[in-house]
Design a protein around this motif. Sequence first.
Motif, PDB file in Angstrom:
ATOM      1  N   ALA A 120       0.828  -1.204   0.000  1.00 18.39           N
ATOM      2  CA  ALA A 120       0.000   0.000   0.000  1.00 18.39           C
ATOM      3  C   ALA A 120       0.866   1.258   0.000  1.00 18.39           C
ATOM      4  CB  ALA A 120      -0.931  -0.003   1.210  1.00 18.39           C
ATOM      5  N   GLN A 121       1.909   1.273   0.816  1.00 16.45           N
ATOM      6  CA  GLN A 121       2.808   2.429   0.868  1.00 16.45           C
ATOM      7  C   GLN A 121       3.569   2.584  -0.446  1.00 16.45           C
ATOM      8  OE1 GLN A 121       3.190   4.861   2.842  1.00 16.45           O
ATOM      9  NE2 GLN A 121       2.414   4.303   4.846  1.00 16.45           N
ATOM     10  N   ALA A 122       3.996   1.471  -1.016  1.00 20.75           N
ATOM     11  CA  ALA A 122       4.741   1.518  -2.279  1.00 20.75           C
ATOM     12  C   ALA A 122       3.883   2.108  -3.390  1.00 20.75           C
ATOM     13  CB  ALA A 122       5.211   0.121  -2.664  1.00 20.75           C
ATOM     14  N   VAL A 123       2.654   1.633  -3.520  1.00 23.80           N
ATOM     15  CA  VAL A 123       1.769   2.124  -4.572  1.00 23.80           C
ATOM     16  C   VAL A 123       1.458   3.608  -4.356  1.00 23.80           C
ATOM     17  CG1 VAL A 123      -0.564   1.922  -5.549  1.00 23.80           C
ATOM     18  CG2 VAL A 123       0.779  -0.134  -5.074  1.00 23.80           C
ATOM     19  N   ARG A 124       1.291   4.023  -3.106  1.00 23.07           N
ATOM     20  CA  ARG A 124       1.047   5.441  -2.819  1.00 23.07           C
ATOM     21  C   ARG A 124       2.238   6.287  -3.263  1.00 23.07           C
ATOM     22  NH1 ARG A 124       2.623   8.968   0.821  1.00 23.07           N
ATOM     23  NH2 ARG A 124       3.732   7.400   2.046  1.00 23.07           N
ATOM     24  N   LEU A 125       3.445   5.842  -2.927  1.00 25.08           N
ATOM     25  CA  LEU A 125       4.647   6.587  -3.314  1.00 25.08           C
ATOM     26  C   LEU A 125       4.818   6.612  -4.831  1.00 25.08           C
ATOM     27  CD1 LEU A 125       7.219   5.371  -0.624  1.00 25.08           C
ATOM     28  CD2 LEU A 125       6.170   7.631  -0.794  1.00 25.08           C
ATOM     29  N   PHE A 126       4.619   5.469  -5.473  1.00 21.47           N
ATOM     30  CA  PHE A 126       4.743   5.410  -6.932  1.00 21.47           C
ATOM     31  C   PHE A 126       3.743   6.350  -7.602  1.00 21.47           C
ATOM     32  CE2 PHE A 126       6.144   0.710  -6.458  1.00 21.47           C
ATOM     33  CZ  PHE A 126       7.432   1.112  -6.161  1.00 21.47           C
ATOM     34  N   THR A 127       2.531   6.389  -7.058  1.00 22.18           N
ATOM     35  CA  THR A 127       1.483   7.231  -7.629  1.00 22.18           C
ATOM     36  C   THR A 127       1.806   8.713  -7.433  1.00 22.18           C
ATOM     37  OG1 THR A 127      -0.204   5.529  -7.249  1.00 22.18           O
ATOM     38  CG2 THR A 127      -0.984   7.781  -7.554  1.00 22.18           C
ATOM     39  N   ASP A 128       2.308   9.058  -6.254  1.00 22.90           N
ATOM     40  CA  ASP A 128       2.584  10.463  -5.930  1.00 22.90           C
ATOM     41  C   ASP A 128       3.840  10.997  -6.621  1.00 22.90           C
ATOM     42  OD1 ASP A 128       0.367  10.459  -4.326  1.00 22.90           O
ATOM     43  OD2 ASP A 128       1.465  10.272  -2.434  1.00 22.90           O
ATOM     44  N   ARG A 129       4.884  10.162  -6.686  1.00 29.74           N
ATOM     45  CA  ARG A 129       6.185  10.643  -7.158  1.00 29.74           C
ATOM     46  C   ARG A 129       6.579  10.113  -8.536  1.00 29.74           C
ATOM     47  NH1 ARG A 129      10.027   9.565  -1.861  1.00 29.74           N
ATOM     48  NH2 ARG A 129       8.562  10.315  -0.253  1.00 29.74           N
ATOM     49  N   GLY A 130       5.945   9.039  -8.969  1.00 30.91           N
ATOM     50  CA  GLY A 130       6.359   8.378 -10.194  1.00 30.91           C
ATOM     51  C   GLY A 130       7.136   7.123  -9.869  1.00 30.91           C
ATOM     52  N   TYR A 131       6.871   6.076 -10.620  1.00 29.44           N
ATOM     53  CA  TYR A 131       7.482   4.767 -10.327  1.00 29.44           C
ATOM     54  C   TYR A 131       9.009   4.830 -10.347  1.00 29.44           C
ATOM     55  CZ  TYR A 131       8.693  -0.174 -10.846  1.00 29.44           C
ATOM     56  OH  TYR A 131       9.253  -1.414 -10.675  1.00 29.44           O
ATOM     57  N   ASP A 132       9.576   5.444 -11.378  1.00 30.59           N
ATOM     58  CA  ASP A 132      11.031   5.448 -11.535  1.00 30.59           C
ATOM     59  C   ASP A 132      11.740   6.310 -10.492  1.00 30.59           C
ATOM     60  OD1 ASP A 132      10.932   3.764 -13.744  1.00 30.59           O
ATOM     61  OD2 ASP A 132      10.681   5.425 -15.144  1.00 30.59           O
ATOM     62  N   ALA A 133      11.017   7.253  -9.887  1.00 28.62           N
ATOM     63  CA  ALA A 133      11.632   8.171  -8.923  1.00 28.62           C
ATOM     64  C   ALA A 133      11.708   7.590  -7.517  1.00 28.62           C
ATOM     65  CB  ALA A 133      10.859   9.491  -8.888  1.00 28.62           C
ATOM     66  N   VAL A 134      11.039   6.474  -7.287  1.00 28.20           N
ATOM     67  CA  VAL A 134      10.980   5.872  -5.947  1.00 28.20           C
ATOM     68  C   VAL A 134      11.816   4.594  -5.914  1.00 28.20           C
ATOM     69  CG1 VAL A 134       9.466   4.853  -4.195  1.00 28.20           C
ATOM     70  CG2 VAL A 134       8.679   6.826  -5.539  1.00 28.20           C
ATOM     71  N   THR A 135      12.640   4.463  -4.891  1.00 26.02           N
ATOM     72  CA  THR A 135      13.459   3.267  -4.724  1.00 26.02           C
ATOM     73  C   THR A 135      12.841   2.350  -3.669  1.00 26.02           C
ATOM     74  OG1 THR A 135      14.822   4.211  -2.960  1.00 26.02           O
ATOM     75  CG2 THR A 135      15.513   4.642  -5.235  1.00 26.02           C
ATOM     76  N   VAL A 136      13.334   1.132  -3.635  1.00 28.83           N
ATOM     77  CA  VAL A 136      12.887   0.200  -2.597  1.00 28.83           C
ATOM     78  C   VAL A 136      13.258   0.740  -1.221  1.00 28.83           C
ATOM     79  CG1 VAL A 136      13.227  -2.110  -1.632  1.00 28.83           C
ATOM     80  CG2 VAL A 136      12.945  -1.818  -4.106  1.00 28.83           C
ATOM     81  N   ALA A 137      14.395   1.421  -1.126  1.00 30.26           N
ATOM     82  CA  ALA A 137      14.803   2.027   0.143  1.00 30.26           C
ATOM     83  C   ALA A 137      13.796   3.092   0.576  1.00 30.26           C
ATOM     84  CB  ALA A 137      16.194   2.634   0.010  1.00 30.26           C
ATOM     85  N   ASP A 138      13.263   3.843  -0.379  1.00 30.62           N
ATOM     86  CA  ASP A 138      12.237   4.849  -0.067  1.00 30.62           C
ATOM     87  C   ASP A 138      10.991   4.181   0.508  1.00 30.62           C
ATOM     88  OD1 ASP A 138      13.810   6.959  -1.017  1.00 30.62           O
ATOM     89  OD2 ASP A 138      13.026   6.744  -3.060  1.00 30.62           O
ATOM     90  N   VAL A 139      10.603   3.081  -0.092  1.00 26.00           N
ATOM     91  CA  VAL A 139       9.430   2.341   0.384  1.00 26.00           C
ATOM     92  C   VAL A 139       9.672   1.832   1.797  1.00 26.00           C
ATOM     93  CG1 VAL A 139       7.963   0.326   0.021  1.00 26.00           C
ATOM     94  CG2 VAL A 139       8.734   1.686  -1.949  1.00 26.00           C
ATOM     95  N   ALA A 140      10.849   1.260   2.022  1.00 26.87           N
ATOM     96  CA  ALA A 140      11.185   0.728   3.342  1.00 26.87           C
ATOM     97  C   ALA A 140      11.137   1.822   4.394  1.00 26.87           C
ATOM     98  CB  ALA A 140      12.564   0.077   3.297  1.00 26.87           C
TER      99      ALA A 140
END
Length: 210
Positions: free
Chosen positions: A22-42
Amino acid sequence: MSERQTTLRERQRSETRRVIQAQAVRLFTDRGYDAVTVADVAEAVGVSAMTVYRHFSTKEDLVLIDQPVQLIAERVAASSPTHPLVRRVGGALVDTATVLTSGDGDEPASNERFLLDCLRLMVSTPALRARHLDSQYALQQAIVDALGDDATTPEATFRAQAATSACLAAMHTALTRWAEVDGQTKLPELIAGALAASFGDIAVATGQRD
């Protein structure tokens, strides 16, 4: 380890997986998939990157929803073998869409928004489109396997594969339309409508287009 402890651990693992995704999809949606890393999700979840990778082998897996494969296969296997192939498969697709977009209280809107966000990410991101295609092949095979006696010979398997592919194509059209209207029309209705447009009444059980 007792059965109760095992069940508790499985629930905790499932909840951790749900929160991470859920957090990953929120970040991808807000910032763009390529701009978010797995570390950002963690960091957003408050866990280590290693924990994320224990639940999701790749970054792409964070957007894929694997639950529908099992749900669809179970419904196909439980369907009447006397029904036409496209009705067995189509009915399972409609029923599964109903399950995934339903819930209690405010949950339906939350579930639908999450699914819509995942769908848009898969459509707009090349790496995810390729992975989504792979998942469709896996879903097709799971459905054909679930058809049982309707796919026991090469000829029968070919017919099952053709029917399944056609139903999945109709579902893809419905998913695309669902994203275009921002979920204003219910997904099960769109899938049932796409199936009826493709195959006529033979593909849709009574009440599925109401």
